[in-house]
Design an enzyme around this catalytic site. Structure first.
Site, short mmCIF file in Angstrom:
data_model
loop_
_atom_site.label_atom_id
_atom_site.label_comp_id
_atom_site.label_asym_id
_atom_site.label_seq_id
_atom_site.Cartn_x
_atom_site.Cartn_y
_atom_site.Cartn_z
N GLU A 1 14.15 -4.98 1.66
CA GLU A 1 13.19 -3.86 2.39
C GLU A 1 12.30 -4.07 3.11
OE1 GLU A 1 14.57 -4.18 -0.56
OE2 GLU A 1 15.65 -2.34 -1.23
N PHE B 1 12.91 5.10 -15.80
CA PHE B 1 13.57 3.82 -15.18
C PHE B 1 13.20 3.56 -13.87
CE2 PHE B 1 17.53 2.22 -12.77
CZ PHE B 1 17.57 1.01 -13.18
N GLN B 2 12.69 2.74 -13.20
CA GLN B 2 12.22 2.43 -11.88
C GLN B 2 11.16 3.23 -11.43
OE1 GLN B 2 15.95 2.56 -9.51
NE2 GLN B 2 16.34 0.35 -9.69
N VAL C 1 4.08 -16.76 11.90
CA VAL C 1 2.72 -17.07 11.40
C VAL C 1 2.82 -18.60 10.63
CG1 VAL C 1 0.86 -16.85 9.49
CG2 VAL C 1 1.70 -14.86 10.94
N PHE D 1 0.85 -25.57 9.04
CA PHE D 1 -0.47 -24.91 9.45
C PHE D 1 -1.61 -24.88 8.07
CE2 PHE D 1 -3.47 -21.21 10.30
CZ PHE D 1 -3.72 -21.75 11.64
C1 FAD Z 1 -2.37 -18.22 12.62
C2 FAD Z 1 -3.12 -17.21 13.46
C3 FAD Z 1 -3.93 -17.63 14.17
C4 FAD Z 1 -4.67 -16.92 15.28
N1 FAD Z 1 -5.56 -17.32 16.09
C5 FAD Z 1 -6.03 -16.58 17.27
C6 FAD Z 1 -6.89 -16.89 18.03
O1 FAD Z 1 -7.21 -18.46 18.28
N2 FAD Z 1 -7.13 -16.40 19.18
C7 FAD Z 1 -6.81 -15.04 19.23
O2 FAD Z 1 -7.24 -14.24 20.25
N3 FAD Z 1 -6.01 -14.49 18.51
C8 FAD Z 1 -5.67 -15.17 17.10
N4 FAD Z 1 -4.86 -14.73 16.23
C9 FAD Z 1 -4.76 -13.26 16.43
C10 FAD Z 1 -5.94 -12.42 15.57
O3 FAD Z 1 -5.75 -12.46 14.20
C11 FAD Z 1 -5.81 -11.00 16.33
O4 FAD Z 1 -4.75 -10.35 15.81
C12 FAD Z 1 -5.91 -10.78 17.78
O5 FAD Z 1 -7.08 -11.53 18.29
C13 FAD Z 1 -6.23 -9.35 17.94
O6 FAD Z 1 -5.74 -9.10 19.29
P1 FAD Z 1 -6.43 -8.07 20.15
O7 FAD Z 1 -7.64 -7.81 20.01
O8 FAD Z 1 -5.66 -7.90 21.46
O9 FAD Z 1 -5.49 -6.61 19.51
P2 FAD Z 1 -5.84 -5.64 18.42
O10 FAD Z 1 -6.40 -6.30 17.14
O11 FAD Z 1 -4.61 -5.09 18.16
O12 FAD Z 1 -6.97 -4.76 18.83
C14 FAD Z 1 -6.57 -4.02 19.96
C15 FAD Z 1 -7.82 -2.73 20.16
O13 FAD Z 1 -7.48 -2.16 21.40
C16 FAD Z 1 -7.77 -0.75 20.91
N5 FAD Z 1 -6.94 0.14 21.77
C17 FAD Z 1 -5.94 0.45 21.56
N6 FAD Z 1 -5.10 1.01 22.52
C18 FAD Z 1 -6.13 1.24 23.51
C19 FAD Z 1 -6.36 2.02 24.84
N7 FAD Z 1 -5.19 2.68 25.23
N8 FAD Z 1 -7.63 2.03 25.38
C20 FAD Z 1 -8.63 1.32 24.84
N9 FAD Z 1 -8.54 0.51 23.62
C21 FAD Z 1 -7.51 0.67 23.08
C22 FAD Z 1 -7.62 -0.59 19.58
O14 FAD Z 1 -8.60 0.39 18.82
C23 FAD Z 1 -8.26 -2.05 19.10
O15 FAD Z 1 -9.45 -1.84 18.58
C24 FAD Z 1 -4.31 -15.47 15.26
C25 FAD Z 1 -3.43 -14.97 14.42
C26 FAD Z 1 -2.54 -15.91 13.66
C27 FAD Z 1 -1.63 -15.12 12.65
C1 TPP Z 2 3.42 -14.49 2.98
C2 TPP Z 2 2.41 -15.49 3.09
N1 TPP Z 2 2.23 -16.42 2.48
C3 TPP Z 2 1.45 -17.40 2.62
C4 TPP Z 2 0.73 -17.67 3.89
C5 TPP Z 2 -0.23 -18.52 3.95
N2 TPP Z 2 0.44 -19.49 5.05
C6 TPP Z 2 -0.11 -19.25 6.36
S1 TPP Z 2 0.95 -20.24 7.61
C7 TPP Z 2 1.76 -21.01 6.28
C8 TPP Z 2 2.74 -22.12 6.47
C9 TPP Z 2 3.90 -21.64 7.33
O1 TPP Z 2 4.78 -22.79 7.21
P1 TPP Z 2 5.98 -22.86 8.21
O2 TPP Z 2 6.57 -21.54 8.45
O3 TPP Z 2 6.78 -24.03 7.91
O4 TPP Z 2 5.07 -23.14 9.43
P2 TPP Z 2 4.64 -24.28 10.15
O5 TPP Z 2 3.04 -23.95 10.08
O6 TPP Z 2 4.89 -25.51 9.11
O7 TPP Z 2 5.05 -24.51 11.50
C10 TPP Z 2 1.26 -20.48 4.89
C11 TPP Z 2 1.86 -20.91 3.62
C12 TPP Z 2 0.89 -16.45 4.57
N3 TPP Z 2 0.15 -16.44 5.88
N4 TPP Z 2 1.75 -15.40 4.35
#
Ligand code: FAD
Ligand code: TPP
Ligand code: MG
Length: 576
Positions: A52, A114-115, A384, A469
């Protein structure tokens, strides 16, 4: 005898009328009325997945790509509990998703049956609306409120529906709401626009920081940057909407950021944030004037101090603002920022190569090849983990391509699940998942969904035999990495066993051909690619003392790709 609708039939009618085409889920006793109604009325498609969580992620991807409402379902107790991580993803990404959480028989509720669980409590935190339907008389009104809420607030609604109530006779004959989805225009008042124009007209060095809220306003954004001579930095969720056809683009900032994006933000005197919720506080300039425009008032000032905050939709606001803006004649800030970007881009591209004779496949090179071989309108998803880093840096957007990740919720294993939703809704487009070996294994059961529904998804596995990562984060935090090694199977053979094309490459010179073969194959395909575990190494000049307490920013320096930003950042002393 006339066919008498039951509550499930009415639910299906309302969803079909609301423009829903399908429900992702796993069937179960408590969902019998729903699946039976779908089978008989043929108004919706039942997309049977193997977990799911997949259903919720796939629905979220559909909602992200189409902008419309998407639906997932789980049977009572464990069935709908499995939805929860995917629903958090949808809620935090602000995509309209309805979850149907079946409930135990209504007469048993409260007995510890159950469940039995209480979905109203369980899903409260990851939804805007979550209600139990205990009487047929509540339908379709409760369902329609759920739909309106998911659409209007852009997020998750949940209805908990006991299996027996779904079978009871409906008391109303059909949907009550017959209007199209409203599309109001929201912008600051005229007085506020005057203030905003004044701030921008009197500034010399403006930097625009845009995010996903800039979707659909590309032309206005470019015109704004041109008028203000302002470089545009983007947050990751804004990449697909901002980066392309954009001479003002200076890249990302943040942990994965480009130094040009970082410096364009640090060197401005006015930072104009538009539609971004970029979460990392350390990357905002400490002394610039900060102006923020967002559709949601509650977003203003959430991430940094803000001097001027405005509520507005990006497109309407910029359309009203542009006639009030004068051309800025100071070019230095823009020129310097763009030049810096050019150099940063080049140094990143220099890492994405395969020197002749080399046997190592660098993930940067692999991603560059994926970028080159992929279709012009490909839909990419990235796990991620390090695949997010490579996607952010080496996939080129063009206004037609799309990029999905679990960027805000940050859940592993998202890529294949989102690819399922992407391919179901766009059967004729190329859908490519950049998977980690950890991520792929976490939800590997749903590889089977690709054959089940004949979804020709292409999966590229970045096989670094580790949770790379987090290994990097451990190193950056100064702790020894532990619990990160993966003893992997041969994923290509697993793919073959699941009815996919499974390919394995060993050397850089095989990468392109393998990608071409996989991408042109008519069915689902997986390409397993070994990449180094330690691609991003610590800069050698750093001492433990320097590293202590600098976790995040160290990571930024590391992820900069070369580690050559570190001393620069340390000396700015911005980070606590
Ligand atoms: C491993 C990992 C590393 C990351 N590293 C980075 C990084 O280095 N740099 C980075 O940038 N991100 C990074 N991110 C992503 C980060 O966590 C955020 O998700 C991202 O930066 C948010 O992008 P955003 O502001 O464009 O979008 P959102 O967080 O979705 O924000 C959008 C905003 O726009 C507003 N909005 C929506 N529609 C409208 C509209 N029509 N008009 C005006 N406002 C509107 C919303 O209300 C909201 O406030 C990483 C993510 C992961 C998983
Ligand atoms: C559900 C969940 N569990 C754990 C984490 C922490 N976490 C972030 S990245 C990562 C490693 C991901 O490994 P992989 O998919 O092999 O990617 P790699 O970074 O090795 O390229 C972990 C454990 C997470 N973000 N989400
Ligand atoms: Mg890995």
């Amino acid at each position: 005898m006339m066919f008498r609708k039951n509550v499930a039939d009415l639910l299906v009618d309302v969803l079909a009328q609301a423009g829903v085409h399908r429900i992702y889920g796993v069937s179960g006793d408590s969902l019998n009325a729903l699946t039976e109604s779908i089978r008989v009325t043929k108004q919706l498609e039942w997309i049977h997945v193997r977990h799911e969580e997949t259903a919720a992620f796939a629905a979220g991807a559909e909602a992200h790509l189409t902008g419309g409402l998407a639906v997932c379902a789980g049977s009572c107790g464990p069935g709908n509990l499995h939805l929860i991580n995917g629903l958090y993803e949808c809620q935090r990404s602000r995509v309209p998703v309805l979850a149907i959480a079946a409930q135990v028989p209504s007469a048993e509720i409260g007995s510890g049956y159950f469940q039995e669980t209480h979905p109203e409590h369980l899903f409260a935190q990851c939804s805007h609306y979550c209600e139990l339907v205990s009487q047929p008389e509540q339908m379709p009104r409760v369902l329609e409120i759920a739909i309106q809420t998911a659409r209007a607030r852009r997020g998750v609604s949940v209805i908990a529906l006991p299996g027996d109530v779904a079978f009871r006779a409906a008391t109303e004959s059909g949907p009550r709401l017959h209007f199209p989805d409203p599309t109001p225009q929201v912008r600051p008042s005229d007085e506020e626009l005057e203030i905003l124009a004044e701030v921008l007209n009197t500034a010399e060095r403006v930097t625009i920081f845009g995010g996903a809220g800039c979707a659909g306003a590309h032309a206005e954004l470019i015109e704004l940057a041109d008028r203000l001579r302002a470089p545009i930095v983007h947050a990751l969720r804004g990449k697909e909407f901002i980066e392309y056809d954009n001479p003002f683009d200076v890249g990302l900032t943040g942990l994965l950021g480009f130094s040009s994006g970082y410096h364009a933000m640090m060197n401005c005197d006015v930072l104009l944030m538009i539609g971004t919720d970029f979460p990392y506080r350390q990357f905002f300039p400490p002394s610039a004037k900060i102006v923020q425009i967002d559709l949601r008032g509650e977003q203003l000032g959430r991430r940094t101090k803000v001097d001027f905050g405005f509520v507005g939709d990006t497109k309407s606001t910029l359309q009203a603002l542009l006639p009030r803006l004068h051309a800025n004649h100071a070019y230095h800030h823009l020129n310097n920022s763009v030049e810096h970007y050019r150099k940063t881009r080049k140094s990143l591209d220099d890492l994405a190569v395969a020197p002749s004779g080399s046997t190592v496949i660098h993930p940067q090179y692999l991603t560059r090849m994926i970028n080159e071989v992929a279709a012009d309108d490909a839909i990419f998803t990235c796990d991620v983990g390090t695949p997010t880093v490579w996607a952010a840096r080496y996939l080129t957007m063009n206004g037609k391509r799309r990029l999905l990740g679990s960027f805000t919720h940050g859940s592993m294993a998202n890529a294949v699940l989102q690819a399922i939703g992407g391919q179901v809704t766009h059967p004729d487009r190329q859908v490519i998942a950049l998977s980690g070996d950890g991520g792929l294994a976490m939800m590997m059961g749903d590889l089977l969904t690709l054959r089940q529904h004949e979804l020709p998804v292409k999966i590229i596995v970045f096989k670094n035999d580790s949770l790379a990562f987090v290994e990097l984060e451990m190193k950056a935090a100064g702790v020894l990495d532990h619990g990160t090694r993966l003893r992997n199977p041969d994923f290509a053979r697993i793919a073959e066993g699941a009815g996919m094309l499974g390919l394995s490459v060993e050397r850089p010179d095989q990468v392109k051909a393998a990608l071409e073969e996989a991408f042109s194959y008519r069915g689902p395909a997986l390409v397993q690619v070994p990449v180094p575990r330690q691609e991003l190494s610590m800069p050698p000049t750093i001492t433990y003392e320097q590293a202590k307490g600098f976790g995040l920013f160290m990571l930024k320096a590391v992820l900069n790709g070369r580690g050559d930003e570190i001393e620069d950042l340390a000396s700015t002393n911005l980070f606590r």
